[in-house]
Design a protein around this motif. Structure first.
Motif, short mmCIF file in Angstrom:
data_model
loop_
_atom_site.label_atom_id
_atom_site.label_comp_id
_atom_site.label_asym_id
_atom_site.label_seq_id
_atom_site.Cartn_x
_atom_site.Cartn_y
_atom_site.Cartn_z
N GLN A 66 0.29 -8.55 17.26
CA GLN A 66 -1.17 -8.67 17.40
C GLN A 66 -1.82 -7.47 16.72
O GLN A 66 -1.70 -6.34 17.20
N MET A 67 -2.50 -7.74 15.62
CA MET A 67 -3.12 -6.68 14.83
C MET A 67 -4.60 -6.98 14.63
O MET A 67 -5.03 -8.13 14.75
N PRO A 68 -5.41 -5.96 14.29
CA PRO A 68 -6.83 -6.22 13.99
C PRO A 68 -6.96 -7.02 12.69
O PRO A 68 -6.23 -6.78 11.73
N TYR A 69 -7.92 -7.93 12.66
CA TYR A 69 -8.12 -8.71 11.44
C TYR A 69 -8.62 -7.83 10.30
O TYR A 69 -8.51 -8.21 9.13
N THR A 70 -9.13 -6.66 10.63
CA THR A 70 -9.60 -5.74 9.58
C THR A 70 -8.46 -5.23 8.71
O THR A 70 -8.70 -4.64 7.65
N TYR A 71 -7.21 -5.45 9.14
CA TYR A 71 -6.06 -5.06 8.33
C TYR A 71 -5.92 -5.93 7.08
O TYR A 71 -5.27 -5.53 6.10
N VAL A 72 -6.46 -7.15 7.10
CA VAL A 72 -6.18 -8.13 6.05
C VAL A 72 -6.53 -7.64 4.65
O VAL A 72 -5.70 -7.74 3.73
N PRO A 73 -7.75 -7.13 4.40
CA PRO A 73 -8.08 -6.75 3.00
C PRO A 73 -7.12 -5.73 2.40
O PRO A 73 -6.71 -5.86 1.24
N LYS A 74 -6.73 -4.72 3.18
CA LYS A 74 -5.82 -3.70 2.67
C LYS A 74 -4.40 -4.26 2.49
O LYS A 74 -3.72 -3.95 1.50
N LEU A 75 -3.95 -5.09 3.46
CA LEU A 75 -2.62 -5.67 3.33
C LEU A 75 -2.55 -6.63 2.16
O LEU A 75 -1.52 -6.73 1.48
N ALA A 76 -3.62 -7.35 1.89
CA ALA A 76 -3.64 -8.27 0.75
C ALA A 76 -3.45 -7.54 -0.57
O ALA A 76 -2.96 -8.10 -1.55
N GLU A 77 -3.82 -6.26 -0.59
CA GLU A 77 -3.65 -5.43 -1.79
C GLU A 77 -2.33 -4.65 -1.75
O GLU A 77 -2.07 -3.82 -2.61
N GLY A 78 -1.53 -4.89 -0.70
CA GLY A 78 -0.27 -4.16 -0.57
C GLY A 78 -0.49 -2.69 -0.26
O GLY A 78 0.37 -1.86 -0.56
N ALA A 79 -1.64 -2.37 0.36
CA ALA A 79 -1.99 -0.98 0.69
C ALA A 79 -1.99 -0.09 -0.55
O ALA A 79 -1.72 1.12 -0.47
N ALA A 80 -2.30 -0.68 -1.71
CA ALA A 80 -2.33 0.10 -2.95
C ALA A 80 -3.50 1.08 -2.92
O ALA A 80 -4.64 0.70 -2.64
N ARG A 81 -3.20 2.35 -3.21
CA ARG A 81 -4.25 3.39 -3.21
C ARG A 81 -4.35 4.12 -4.53
O ARG A 81 -5.37 4.72 -4.84
N TYR A 82 -3.30 4.05 -5.33
CA TYR A 82 -3.25 4.82 -6.57
C TYR A 82 -3.03 3.87 -7.76
O TYR A 82 -2.54 2.75 -7.60
N PRO A 83 -3.38 4.32 -8.96
CA PRO A 83 -3.29 3.44 -10.14
C PRO A 83 -1.90 2.84 -10.36
O PRO A 83 -1.79 1.70 -10.81
N GLY A 84 -0.85 3.57 -10.05
CA GLY A 84 0.50 3.06 -10.31
C GLY A 84 1.09 2.22 -9.20
O GLY A 84 2.22 1.74 -9.32
N ASP A 85 0.35 2.00 -8.11
CA ASP A 85 0.88 1.23 -6.99
C ASP A 85 1.01 -0.26 -7.35
O ASP A 85 0.28 -0.78 -8.19
N VAL A 86 1.96 -0.93 -6.67
CA VAL A 86 2.23 -2.35 -6.91
C VAL A 86 1.41 -3.20 -5.94
O VAL A 86 1.31 -2.89 -4.75
N LYS A 87 0.81 -4.27 -6.46
CA LYS A 87 0.05 -5.20 -5.62
C LYS A 87 0.80 -6.53 -5.52
O LYS A 87 1.46 -6.95 -6.47
N PRO A 88 0.71 -7.21 -4.37
CA PRO A 88 1.35 -8.53 -4.24
C PRO A 88 0.74 -9.54 -5.20
O PRO A 88 -0.41 -9.42 -5.60
N GLN A 89 1.53 -10.55 -5.54
CA GLN A 89 1.03 -11.63 -6.39
C GLN A 89 0.10 -12.56 -5.64
O GLN A 89 -0.81 -13.15 -6.21
N ASP A 90 0.35 -12.73 -4.34
CA ASP A 90 -0.47 -13.61 -3.51
C ASP A 90 -0.27 -13.21 -2.06
O ASP A 90 0.64 -12.44 -1.74
N TRP A 91 -1.09 -13.76 -1.18
CA TRP A 91 -1.00 -13.39 0.24
C TRP A 91 -1.61 -14.50 1.10
O TRP A 91 -2.35 -15.35 0.60
N MET A 92 -1.29 -14.49 2.38
CA MET A 92 -2.01 -15.31 3.36
C MET A 92 -1.87 -14.64 4.72
O MET A 92 -0.86 -14.00 5.02
N ALA A 93 -2.91 -14.78 5.53
CA ALA A 93 -2.93 -14.21 6.88
C ALA A 93 -2.91 -15.35 7.89
O ALA A 93 -3.56 -16.38 7.69
N TRP A 94 -2.16 -15.16 8.97
CA TRP A 94 -2.04 -16.18 10.01
C TRP A 94 -2.58 -15.65 11.34
O TRP A 94 -2.23 -14.56 11.78
#
Length: 413
Positions: A66-94
């Motif tokens: 059970q997590m806050p729904y506010t986590y979704v935007p950052k998780l959808a980006e793979g928690a990327a913070r820096y230019p060299g970070d990897v982002k997921p190709q796709d995502w979905m929240a349940w």
């Protein structure tokens, strides 16, 4: 060829006994085949893929997650913070929303559990829905379009639609069990193709989140108890293990997900962790139940062949008088058992393969997918039947080989 002819003829001489033995073999081979198919299916689920991986993000220390729904935007980006970070190709929240159509009398048929998610992710992230036949694809796309435009739209699996006794276009009110006080009215806008999602339901996540946001207005300003823990799972698609390792590292080390903390694992690892609670049962099915079924199968065949040999002692003695060598007599008995076991084993697995794979289109196991009988089962059955027949007929065959002609005819005299 003469020996083969005699083997076939002898099997047909006692049709009732041969039929009952074959049915016993078929049942036990079917049981072993189903067990092996299920274990093979589970092995496939827990086997790590190297390409096109799905990662699962859940709460680290609590089940259910059970997590806050506010986590979704950052998780959808793979928690990327820096230019060299990897982002997921796709995502979905349940988010899981469960309720009953009749709050006064809950039954299996009127209880409904739905996954609240972004409708645009249904086709791209839910397994098997990106590879549909043209007709099913167009039907599902229309249902998704309606659910996007109509916040209270719901897509139901066909068996679940039948269970709740509703039809396309019907409206229904679901009285929530896990979101107390948030009872939602839905319109059924479509169904999933037959198969994997027959008992599933999907709703628009925006509809649930809007109801959570509106809850304080009717409760004296108090937020709903589930408002900050409505997110259950986030799925991320990554191209390979290297990308997964980097995304997982970014998420685990991110300061955005500290309260509550989260974990990121591959889908196969997550399923393996879930199945770990059943490891003793699975071990018993693999190493106790299957061997016990094979031993039982050997005993069934041994009993039938032993009765046949005892009844045919005179015939076996006559065969020896006619010039049959002891090894030929033994091969005659072994051949009868092998013919019976192999034929019945093949018939059993062929029938299971046709019913499960062709007629049913796979045995649906919810979100785990559909269980299919592997094509390898078409040789499992004959092999199991032949091995059990050989093991069960060795003793009767040796008894037939050692029949004493003089002893048999002395009793006749």
């Amino acid at each position: 060829m003469k020996l083969l002819f005699l083997i076939v003829k002898n099997v047909g001489r006692s049709p009732l006994r041969s039929t009952l033995t074959a049915l016993g073999v078929m049942v036990l081979v079917l049981v072993v085949t189903l067990v092996w198919s299920a274990l093979s299916f589970l092995d496939g689920l827990t086997r790590e893929k190297t390409k096109n991986l799905k990662a699962i993000v859940t709460e680290r220390w609590r089940i259910p997650s059970q997590m806050p729904y506010t986590y979704v935007p950052k998780l959808a980006e793979g928690a990327a913070r820096y230019p060299g970070d990897v982002k997921p190709q796709d995502w979905m929240a349940w988010q899981f929303y469960g309720g009953t159509l009749d709050p006064t009398k809950q039954t299996r048929n009127n209880v409904l559990f739905a996954v609240a998610m972004d409708p645009s992710k249904v086709r791209t992230m839910m397994d098997e829905l990106d590879q549909l036949a043209p007709g099913d694809s167009a039907e599902l796309d229309e249902a998704i379009r309606r659910m996007q435009n109509q916040r209270n739209g719901m897509i139901l699996g066909r068996q679940r639609l039948k269970a709740v006794e509703k039809h396309l276009g019907d409206r229904m009110t679901v009285h929530s069990l896990n979101y107390k006080g948030i009872n939602l009215e839905f319109e059924i806008v479509g169904t999933f193709p037959a198969g994997r999602y027959d008992n599933s339901a999907v709703m628009n996540a925006a509809y649930l989140n809007e109801a959570l946001d509106a809850y304080p207005r009717k409760s004296g300003g108090r937020a709903h108890p589930m408002a900050q823990r409505s997110l259950n799972l986030v799925w991320l698609r990554v191209p390979d293990m290297e990308a997964f390792s980097r995304v997982a590292g970014q998420i685990i080390s991110s300061p955005y997900f500290a309260n509550p903390a989260v974990k990121c694992e591959t889908a196969s690892s997550g399923i393996a962790a879930f199945l770990d609670a059943f490891r003793d049962i699975l071990w018993g099915m693999r190493w106790l139940f299957s061997p016990a079924a094979l031993v039982t199968l050997s005993l069934v065949i041994a009993n039938a062949i032993s009765i046949s040999v005892r009844e045919r002692r005179m015939e076996l003695a006559v065969l020896k008088v006619l010039g049959f060598r002891p090894v030929q007599v033994m091969l005659l008995v072994l051949g009868e058992a092998l013919l019976l076991g192999t034929t019945a084993g093949f018939a059993s697995t062929s029938l299971a393969y046709l019913v499960a794979n062709r007629w049913m289109g796979g045995v649906p196991l919810g979100m785990f997918g559909s269980l299919y009988i592997p094509a390898d089962a078409l040789w499992w059955g004959p092999a199991i039947g032949a091995a059990a027949a050989l093991a069960g007929s060795i003793v009767p065959a040796l008894a037939a080989r050692n029949v004493k002609v003089a002893e048999v005819f002395s009793h006749v005299a």
